[in-house]
Design an enzyme around this catalytic site. Structure first.
Site, mmCIF file in Angstrom:
data_model
loop_
_atom_site.group_PDB
_atom_site.id
_atom_site.type_symbol
_atom_site.label_atom_id
_atom_site.label_comp_id
_atom_site.label_asym_id
_atom_site.label_seq_id
_atom_site.Cartn_x
_atom_site.Cartn_y
_atom_site.Cartn_z
ATOM 1 N N GLY A 99 -37.048 24.378 -2.260
ATOM 2 C CA GLY A 99 -36.479 24.418 -0.917
ATOM 3 C C GLY A 99 -37.581 24.218 0.099
ATOM 4 N N GLY A 101 -40.167 25.387 1.684
ATOM 5 C CA GLY A 101 -41.010 26.574 1.526
ATOM 6 C C GLY A 101 -41.960 26.774 2.680
ATOM 7 N NE ARG A 102 -46.336 22.739 2.563
ATOM 8 C CZ ARG A 102 -47.506 22.162 2.400
ATOM 9 N NH1 ARG A 102 -48.531 22.607 3.093
ATOM 10 N NH2 ARG A 102 -47.658 21.180 1.561
ATOM 11 N N GLY A 134 -46.514 29.508 3.184
ATOM 12 C CA GLY A 134 -45.674 28.923 4.228
ATOM 13 C C GLY A 134 -46.444 28.120 5.266
ATOM 14 N NE ARG A 184 -41.174 16.710 7.215
ATOM 15 C CZ ARG A 184 -41.438 16.804 5.918
ATOM 16 N NH1 ARG A 184 -42.421 16.109 5.382
ATOM 17 N NH2 ARG A 184 -40.717 17.585 5.152
ATOM 18 C CG ASP A 260 -39.344 18.337 -4.997
ATOM 19 O OD1 ASP A 260 -39.564 17.856 -6.129
ATOM 20 O OD2 ASP A 260 -40.211 18.921 -4.339
ATOM 21 C CG ASN A 261 -42.011 15.536 -2.756
ATOM 22 O OD1 ASN A 261 -41.550 16.411 -2.023
ATOM 23 N ND2 ASN A 261 -43.084 15.718 -3.492
HETATM 24 P P1 AMP Z 1 -44.557 19.247 -2.283
HETATM 25 O O1 AMP Z 1 -44.558 18.681 -3.668
HETATM 26 O O2 AMP Z 1 -45.882 19.329 -1.631
HETATM 27 O O3 AMP Z 1 -43.567 18.531 -1.428
HETATM 28 O O4 AMP Z 1 -44.079 20.795 -2.393
HETATM 29 C C1 AMP Z 1 -43.237 21.284 -3.397
HETATM 30 C C2 AMP Z 1 -42.575 22.561 -2.969
HETATM 31 O O5 AMP Z 1 -43.529 23.577 -2.709
HETATM 32 C C3 AMP Z 1 -41.726 22.429 -1.716
HETATM 33 O O6 AMP Z 1 -40.528 23.117 -1.920
HETATM 34 C C4 AMP Z 1 -42.572 23.063 -0.635
HETATM 35 O O7 AMP Z 1 -41.794 23.630 0.371
HETATM 36 C C5 AMP Z 1 -43.342 24.126 -1.404
HETATM 37 N N1 AMP Z 1 -44.646 24.423 -0.800
HETATM 38 C C6 AMP Z 1 -45.729 23.611 -0.755
HETATM 39 N N2 AMP Z 1 -46.749 24.220 -0.112
HETATM 40 C C7 AMP Z 1 -46.308 25.435 0.268
HETATM 41 C C8 AMP Z 1 -46.877 26.550 0.977
HETATM 42 N N3 AMP Z 1 -48.124 26.523 1.440
HETATM 43 N N4 AMP Z 1 -46.103 27.624 1.182
HETATM 44 C C9 AMP Z 1 -44.850 27.693 0.730
HETATM 45 N N5 AMP Z 1 -44.253 26.689 0.056
HETATM 46 C C10 AMP Z 1 -44.964 25.573 -0.178
HETATM 47 MG MG MG Z 2 -41.939 18.220 -0.945
#
Ligand code: AMP
Ligand code: MG
Length: 497
Positions: A99, A101-102, A134, A184, A260-261
Site C-alpha cells: 500500500g 507506505g509513505r 514513511g 507528484r 505494484d509499480n
Molecule cells: P517501492 O518498490 O519503492 O515502490 O516500494 C515498495 C513498498 O514499500 C511500497 O508499498 C512503499 O509504500 C513501501 N515503502 C518504501 N519505502 C518506505 C518507507 N520509507 N516507509 C514506509 N513504506 C515504504
Molecule cells: Mg512503489
C-alpha cells in the site's frame, strides 16, 4: 484580482478545487489519515509547468504557506487525504498486502486541464508502512523530481513532479540523510497491484468496483464496448507495450518493475533505482540490490509481459480466460512494432526494409561490444556522412574495433542509399528523436550533493532547464551531455533510495 492570473485562469492555493473520487470507493480501498507533520519545512524545488497543469498560479510558490501545504503540515479546503491499499508481485513473489507506505493522496485538483491526483511522497507512516519510517530522503526526492520531468520532455508518459519540500529532520538510510516530501501528480496512481489485492482475497465485487472506477475515470470510451473489462485489459496491454518500447529506445531502466509499480494508465511510476544506460550493455542492471538481474535492461519487455499476466489473472472474475490469453499474446507484437518504429526513427530511416531489424540489432551489438555511450552514439549518428567516412571520426571514436566500425559504416551507408532526401534533412529529423541530454546518474548526483551539503538548489534548477529541452543543442551546456569522467565511482542506487 491580479489580471495576469485572471487571464491565465490560474488560481491561488485556496482557490484550487479538489475532489477525491478514490475516497468515494468502499472503505476497503484505503485508510483516511493525515500526513505526519514535518519540522521546519522549506521549499527546495518548484516546477511551474506542473503548476500550470493543475491551474495553480506560479507566484503561489513564493508564499510562506506553500512549503507548509506541500509537506502536509497544513491542509487546503477540499483535501481528503488517504493512503491506498494494494498488493503486488515483488521480484516474482506475491506480497499479499502492500500500500501507500509513505505516500498520501490528497485528492484530485479539478482544473481546466482535467483531474490530477496530488500525492505527497514521504509524508509519514501509514497503516501500510510495514517496517518503514514513511519518509523519503532529499536524495531520492530530487532523483524522482528530475527523472519524471526528463521523461516527460522525452515524450514518455510519466507521473509529473510539482515540488520538493525539505526539512532538516534526520532520516536513517545507509547513512543519515534528511527528509523531503515530493508532490507528484498524475491522472491516476492505480497500479496492477491494486487489482491483485482484491482478487487474491477473492473479493470479486471489489475487483469489479475498481475496474468500473478505472473505466469511468480514465477509459470512458470503453463503457460502450461489448466487453468493457476485456477492452480495459487490451488497452493496458497496448499502452504498456508502447511505454516499454519507449523506455528501451531511450535506454531507460526502471530498476524495480514489481507489479505494484506498474500503472493502470501505462505511465512510468515510482522512480527509485532507475538509470539511463550510458555505456551500452544489454544486460545493464541499475538496481544494486537486484542481484539476479530480474529487472535488467533487456528483461524489461519480458517482465512487463509477465506483469500483464498478473493483471489479467486478477481480472479473471470479470473476463474470459481464453480471450485474456489472446489479448496477452498480442503484447509481443505490439512491443516489437512500437520499438521498431521508434528505432527506425533513431536511425533516420523513413522507409521500412526487411533487413532493418538485423541492422539495428547488429548496431546495438557494436555498441555493446565497446560499451559505447548509448545517447552519444545516436546523437552523433545524426551527423553520419553518407558520402565518405572522413567525417565520421566522432562516431568511430565511440567504437573500439576499427574494422568492425568500418564494416558497420559500409552497411549503414548502403541502407541510407535506399532513403530519399539529404544528409542534412535526415539529421534534422534525427535530432528531434535522439536526445542530446538525458539524466545521467552523475548529473543527478552533483545536484544532490550541492543541495544536501550546501543547501544550494541552483543545480537542480539548471539541470531541470537542460533536461526539459533534451533535443536542443544548448551549446553552453555541452558538459551536461558528457558521460561521467572515467574512473569516477557511479553512485549505487537501490530500492531503499
Ligand atoms: P517501492 O518498490 O519503492 O515502490 O516500494 C515498495 C513498498 O514499500 C511500497 O508499498 C512503499 O509504500 C513501501 N515503502 C518504501 N519505502 C518506505 C518507507 N520509507 N516507509 C514506509 N513504506 C515504504
Ligand atoms: Mg512503489
Amino acid at each position: 484580482m491580479n489580471t495576469a492570473r485572471a487571464e491565465l485562469g490560474a488560481s491561488k492555493l485556496e482557490e484550487l478545487r479538489f475532489d477525491n473520487s478514490y475516497g468515494r470507493l468502499p472503505p476497503a480501498f484505503y485508510t483516511r489519515l493525515s500526513p505526519t507533520p514535518l519540522p521546519d519545512p522549506y521549499l527546495v524545488a518548484f516546477n511551474p509547468d506542473a503548476a500550470d497543469l493543475i491551474g495553480l498560479a506560479r507566484a503561489e510558490a513564493g508564499r510562506n504557506e506553500f512549503a507548509e501545504i506541500f509537506c502536509g503540515n497544513r491542509l487546503l479546503p477540499g483535501f481528503d487525504p488517504l493512503a491506498a491499499i494494494y498488493a503486488g508481485h515483488q521480484f516474482g513473489g506475491f506480497v499479499p498486502q502492500l500500500g501507500d507506505g509513505r505516500t498520501i493522496l490528497l485528492g484530485e485538483a479539478t482544473g481546466a486541464s482535467g483531474r490530477w491526483d496530488l500525492q505527497l511522497k514521504g509524508s509519514g507512516v501509514t497503516p501500510y508502512s510495514r517496517m518503514g519510517d514513511g519518509r523519503a530522503v532529499l536524495r531520492s526526492s530530487i532523483r524522482e523530481y528530475l527523472a519524471s520531468e526528463a521523461m516527460h520532455a522525452l515524450g514518455i508518459p510519466t507521473t509529473r513532479a510539482l515540488c520538493i519540500v525539505g526539512s532538516d529532520q534526520p532520516v536513517i538510510r545507509e547513512d543519515i540523510e534528511t527528509a523531503a516530501v515530493l508532490t507528484r501528480i498524475a491522472p491516476s496512481h492505480v497500479r496492477f497491484g491494486s487489482f491483485e489485492l482484491f482478487s487474491s482475497r477473492r473479493q470479486h465485487d471489489h475487483v469489479r468496483t475498481l475496474a468500473d472506477y478505472v473505466i469511468d475515470q480514465h477509459y470512458p470510451q470503453l463503457r460502450e464496448a461489448a466487453q468493457p473489462f476485456l477492452e480495459l485489459l487490451r488497452e493496458v496491454i497496448g499502452r504498456t507495450a508502447r511505454l516499454i518500447a519507449q523506455w528501451q529506445s531511450v535506454g531507460f531502466c526502471h530498476g524495480v518493475m514489481n507489479t505494484d509499480n506498474m500503472s493502470i494508465l501505462g505511465i512510468t511510476i515510482d522512480y527509485g533505482p532507475y538509470g539511463f544506460i550510458e555505456g551500452f550493455d544489454w544486460g545493464h542492471i541499475c538496481n544494486h540490490t537486484d542481484h539476479g538481474g530480474r529487472y535488467a535492461y533487456n528483461m524489461q519487455p519480458r517482465i512487463a509481459h509477465w506483469n500483464l499476466y498478473c493483471l489479467a489473472e486478477s481480472l479473471l472474475p470479470l473476463i474470459n480466460m481464453e480471450e485474456a490469453e489472446e489479448a496477452l499474446e498480442a503484447f509481443g507484437e505490439q512491443f516489437e512494432l512500437n520499438y521498431a518504429a521508434l528505432m527506425r526513427a533513431k536511425f533516420g530511416l523513413a522507409s521500412g526494409h526487411a533487413e532493418d531489424t538485423a541492422l539495428m540489432q547488429d548496431t546495438l551489438k557494436l555498441l555493446h561490444d565497446s560499451r559505447a555511450d548509448y545517447t552519444t552514439f545516436f546523437r552523433r549518428l545524426g551527423n553520419f556522412d553518407s558520402a565518405s567516412d572522413a567525417d565520421n571520426a566522432p562516431l568511430r571514436d565511440l567504437v573500439v574495433e576499427r574494422d568492425a566500425f568500418a564494416a558497420w559504416a559500409a552497411r549503414y551507408r548502403l541502407r541510407l542509399a535506399l532513403e530519399a532526401g539529404t544528409d542534412a534533412a535526415r539529421k534534422a529529423r534525427m535530432d528531434q528523436v535522439n536526445p542530446k541530454y538525458v539524466l545521467r546518474n552523475h548529473l543527478a548526483e552533483s545536484a544532490i550533493r550541492k543541495a544536501a551539503d550546501q543547501r544550494d538548489y541552483s543545480e537542480i534548477e539548471r539541470l531541470m532547464r537542460v533536461l526539459t529541452r533534451p533535443f536542443d543543442e544548448q551549446a553552453a551546456m555541452q558538459a551536461y551531455a558528457e558521460p561521467a569522467a572515467p574512473g569516477s565511482a557511479a553512485p549505487a542506487v537501490s530500492c531503499s533510495s
